[in-house]
Design a protein around this motif. Structure first.
Motif, PDB file in Angstrom:
ATOM      1  N   SER A   1       0.828  -1.205   0.000  1.00  0.00           N
ATOM      2  CA  SER A   1       0.000   0.000   0.000  1.00  0.00           C
ATOM      3  C   SER A   1       0.865   1.258   0.000  1.00  0.00           C
ATOM      4  CB  SER A   1      -0.910   0.012   1.225  1.00  0.00           C
ATOM      5  OG  SER A   1      -0.164   0.277   2.392  1.00  0.00           O
TER       6      SER A   1
ATOM      7  N   CYS B   1      -1.052  11.708   3.345  1.00  0.00           N
ATOM      8  CA  CYS B   1      -2.152  10.757   3.511  1.00  0.00           C
ATOM      9  C   CYS B   1      -3.448  11.308   2.942  1.00  0.00           C
ATOM     10  CB  CYS B   1      -2.358  10.432   4.989  1.00  0.00           C
ATOM     11  SG  CYS B   1      -1.098   9.362   5.683  1.00  0.00           S
TER      12      CYS B   1
ATOM     13  N   ALA C   1      -7.620   6.937   1.463  1.00  0.00           N
ATOM     14  CA  ALA C   1      -7.236   5.520   1.509  1.00  0.00           C
ATOM     15  C   ALA C   1      -6.239   5.253   2.637  1.00  0.00           C
ATOM     16  CB  ALA C   1      -6.639   5.084   0.174  1.00  0.00           C
ATOM     17  N   GLU C   2      -5.293   6.151   2.810  1.00  0.00           N
ATOM     18  CA  GLU C   2      -4.300   5.986   3.865  1.00  0.00           C
ATOM     19  C   GLU C   2      -4.936   6.156   5.245  1.00  0.00           C
ATOM     20  OE1 GLU C   2      -2.441   6.588   0.134  1.00  0.00           O
ATOM     21  OE2 GLU C   2      -3.744   8.008   1.155  1.00  0.00           O
TER      22      GLU C   2
ATOM     23  N   GLU D   1      -6.676   3.030   6.084  1.00  0.00           N
ATOM     24  CA  GLU D   1      -5.709   1.988   6.445  1.00  0.00           C
ATOM     25  C   GLU D   1      -5.163   2.209   7.858  1.00  0.00           C
ATOM     26  OE1 GLU D   1      -1.527  -0.090   5.019  1.00  0.00           O
ATOM     27  OE2 GLU D   1      -2.569   1.235   3.618  1.00  0.00           O
TER      28      GLU D   1
END
Length: 84
Positions: free
Chosen positions: A2, A33, A36-37, A40
């Motif tokens: 990722s 970020c 998506a980050e 996560e």
């Protein structure tokens, strides 16, 4: 791998195995970020909390390591969300 994993690996570049990522590098990661980050990071925090529950009571070193990781990811999450 990722994007978050790539950012963390880049931040570790040049550090010895014993060295932790400095706070200023975590802030640099937070700046990069996106949604998506952030998702996560939230997942990783929950995963670490679940792992912490399974650690034996006598294993304080592992508990400390997991708690530190949770703390660092919470800081990263807060910083990433603050920039949005």
């Amino acid at each position: 791998m990722s994007n978050l994993q790539k950012l963390i690996l880049e931040a570790k570049n040049g550090l010895s195995v014993q060295e932790r990522i400095p706070d200023n590098k975590w802030l640099e990661i937070a700046e990069l970020c996106g949604p998506a980050e952030i998702a996560e990071i939230e997942f990783r925090i929950e995963d670490l909390r679940a792992e912490l529950v399974s650690v034996e009571k006598w294993d304080g070193d592992t508990q400390d390591d997991i708690n530190l990781a949770i703390y660092k990811f919470k800081q990263l999450l807060d910083a990433a969300k603050a920039r949005k």
